[in-house]
Design a protein around this motif. Sequence first.
Motif, PDB file in Angstrom:
ATOM      1  N   ILE A 138       0.843  -1.208   0.000  1.00  0.00           N
ATOM      2  CA  ILE A 138       0.000   0.000   0.000  1.00  0.00           C
ATOM      3  C   ILE A 138       0.877   1.256   0.000  1.00  0.00           C
ATOM      4  CG2 ILE A 138      -1.686   1.336   1.318  1.00  0.00           C
ATOM      5  CD1 ILE A 138      -2.804  -1.362   2.335  1.00  0.00           C
ATOM      6  N   GLN A 139       1.918   1.223   0.820  1.00  0.00           N
ATOM      7  CA  GLN A 139       2.821   2.384   0.881  1.00  0.00           C
ATOM      8  C   GLN A 139       3.445   2.652  -0.486  1.00  0.00           C
ATOM      9  OE1 GLN A 139       5.186   1.030   4.157  1.00  0.00           O
ATOM     10  NE2 GLN A 139       4.208   2.416   5.633  1.00  0.00           N
ATOM     11  N   GLY A 140       3.811   1.576  -1.160  1.00  0.00           N
ATOM     12  CA  GLY A 140       4.390   1.710  -2.492  1.00  0.00           C
ATOM     13  C   GLY A 140       3.393   2.341  -3.457  1.00  0.00           C
ATOM     14  N   ARG A 141       2.155   1.841  -3.381  1.00  0.00           N
ATOM     15  CA  ARG A 141       1.098   2.351  -4.254  1.00  0.00           C
ATOM     16  C   ARG A 141       0.819   3.837  -3.952  1.00  0.00           C
ATOM     17  NH1 ARG A 141      -1.442   2.389  -8.844  1.00  0.00           N
ATOM     18  NH2 ARG A 141      -3.621   2.996  -8.716  1.00  0.00           N
ATOM     19  N   VAL A 142       0.763   4.197  -2.669  1.00  0.00           N
ATOM     20  CA  VAL A 142       0.533   5.593  -2.279  1.00  0.00           C
ATOM     21  C   VAL A 142       1.649   6.481  -2.829  1.00  0.00           C
ATOM     22  CG1 VAL A 142       0.457   7.213  -0.330  1.00  0.00           C
ATOM     23  CG2 VAL A 142      -0.873   5.100  -0.225  1.00  0.00           C
ATOM     24  N   GLY A 143       2.885   5.994  -2.720  1.00  0.00           N
ATOM     25  CA  GLY A 143       4.025   6.756  -3.235  1.00  0.00           C
ATOM     26  C   GLY A 143       3.876   7.027  -4.725  1.00  0.00           C
ATOM     27  N   LEU A 144       3.439   5.979  -5.428  1.00  0.00           N
ATOM     28  CA  LEU A 144       3.249   6.083  -6.880  1.00  0.00           C
ATOM     29  C   LEU A 144       2.153   7.094  -7.225  1.00  0.00           C
ATOM     30  CD1 LEU A 144       4.874   3.653  -8.353  1.00  0.00           C
ATOM     31  CD2 LEU A 144       2.634   3.171  -9.359  1.00  0.00           C
ATOM     32  N   LEU A 145       1.034   6.984  -6.511  1.00  0.00           N
ATOM     33  CA  LEU A 145      -0.108   7.875  -6.748  1.00  0.00           C
ATOM     34  C   LEU A 145       0.258   9.324  -6.454  1.00  0.00           C
ATOM     35  CD1 LEU A 145      -2.944   5.710  -5.158  1.00  0.00           C
ATOM     36  CD2 LEU A 145      -2.776   6.341  -7.561  1.00  0.00           C
ATOM     37  N   LYS A 146       1.015   9.504  -5.370  1.00  0.00           N
ATOM     38  CA  LYS A 146       1.414  10.865  -5.004  1.00  0.00           C
ATOM     39  C   LYS A 146       2.307  11.475  -6.085  1.00  0.00           C
ATOM     40  CE  LYS A 146       0.786  11.087  -0.048  1.00  0.00           C
ATOM     41  NZ  LYS A 146       1.378  10.941   1.286  1.00  0.00           N
ATOM     42  N   ALA A 147       3.188  10.647  -6.622  1.00  0.00           N
ATOM     43  CA  ALA A 147       4.068  11.131  -7.693  1.00  0.00           C
ATOM     44  C   ALA A 147       3.235  11.511  -8.917  1.00  0.00           C
ATOM     45  CB  ALA A 147       5.084  10.060  -8.052  1.00  0.00           C
ATOM     46  N   GLU A 148       2.205  10.697  -9.200  1.00  0.00           N
ATOM     47  CA  GLU A 148       1.340  10.969 -10.358  1.00  0.00           C
ATOM     48  C   GLU A 148       0.546  12.254 -10.152  1.00  0.00           C
ATOM     49  OE1 GLU A 148       1.022   9.559 -13.438  1.00  0.00           O
ATOM     50  OE2 GLU A 148       2.859   8.568 -12.770  1.00  0.00           O
ATOM     51  N   ARG A 149       0.029  12.434  -8.933  1.00  0.00           N
ATOM     52  CA  ARG A 149      -0.801  13.626  -8.659  1.00  0.00           C
ATOM     53  C   ARG A 149       0.067  14.893  -8.698  1.00  0.00           C
ATOM     54  NH1 ARG A 149      -1.450  16.517  -3.942  1.00  0.00           N
ATOM     55  NH2 ARG A 149      -3.698  16.738  -3.846  1.00  0.00           N
ATOM     56  N   GLU A 150       1.315  14.737  -8.265  1.00  0.00           N
ATOM     57  CA  GLU A 150       2.246  15.883  -8.302  1.00  0.00           C
ATOM     58  C   GLU A 150       2.326  16.472  -9.705  1.00  0.00           C
ATOM     59  OE1 GLU A 150       4.418  17.465  -5.955  1.00  0.00           O
ATOM     60  OE2 GLU A 150       2.963  16.504  -4.603  1.00  0.00           O
ATOM     61  N   LYS A 151       2.285  15.592 -10.691  1.00  0.00           N
ATOM     62  CA  LYS A 151       2.429  16.033 -12.087  1.00  0.00           C
ATOM     63  C   LYS A 151       1.282  16.931 -12.513  1.00  0.00           C
ATOM     64  CE  LYS A 151       4.813  11.813 -13.521  1.00  0.00           C
ATOM     65  NZ  LYS A 151       4.565  10.534 -14.210  1.00  0.00           N
ATOM     66  N   LEU A 152       0.125  16.784 -11.847  1.00  0.00           N
ATOM     67  CA  LEU A 152      -1.044  17.588 -12.227  1.00  0.00           C
ATOM     68  C   LEU A 152      -1.017  18.980 -11.607  1.00  0.00           C
ATOM     69  CD1 LEU A 152      -3.837  14.875 -11.724  1.00  0.00           C
ATOM     70  CD2 LEU A 152      -2.648  15.459 -13.842  1.00  0.00           C
TER      71      LEU A 152
END
Length: 243
Positions: free
Chosen positions: A158-172
Amino acid sequence: MAGSNVVETLRKLVGLQKFDNEIFMLNRELEEKPVALETLKQEFELKKSKLKDLEARFKSVQVERNTLEGDLAAKEENIRKAESQLAQLKTNKEYHAKITEIEGLKAEKSMIEEKILMSYDKADEVRVQVESEKKVVAEQEQDFQSKKKVLDDEIKGIQGRVGLLKAEREKLLPDLDKALLARYERILHNREGLAVVPVKNQVCGGCFMNIPAQVINEIKKHEEMISCEICARILYLEEELGL
Ligand SMILES: [Zn+2]
């Protein structure tokens, strides 16, 4: 901010909200997982303390028996002493008194022997309980460890997935107006991770209160971001965004 600009911005916010929805749910899971593990741990600790009590009881039975064996030895010594005195006694009266004393001592001795036998039975009984409890604790520990491992792995995932999602949202984020983003983040924080919601059947998708027709008209104008008057979440109409 007007016209297609508002529509475009709303689309971006909806996109951001999608990431934040998942992040919010995952963060909630991250909070709950350790709680489940803690419950398991407490159950296990409780069993362990029960085992400790039993072991202490086993020990106290042994200590008690040691005392009884000391009493027995003392009693036997007294009997030997009394018996050795018999030959030196002069009168019948003294002799009978000593015999009575010896009989008394022997009766006491057999009572102690009885207690020692009972103590062995008790020890056997407690030992059986200790052994079976040890087995239960060992099984529970194994169960706990394997569940812990599963949970730990899940948490890592889950932590890995959250990290990934946060990186994706940062781009927006660079594409969004700072003030609007601050407003969005504030609502997100205050409203359970939900800042932008659709209006469906004249109902707010966040608080499920009715949205007045006038407010819906305001949304359709695409002149500014319109918020729910009840929950302050930013509102949109799916059909207006082409969603
Ligand atoms: Zn609302």
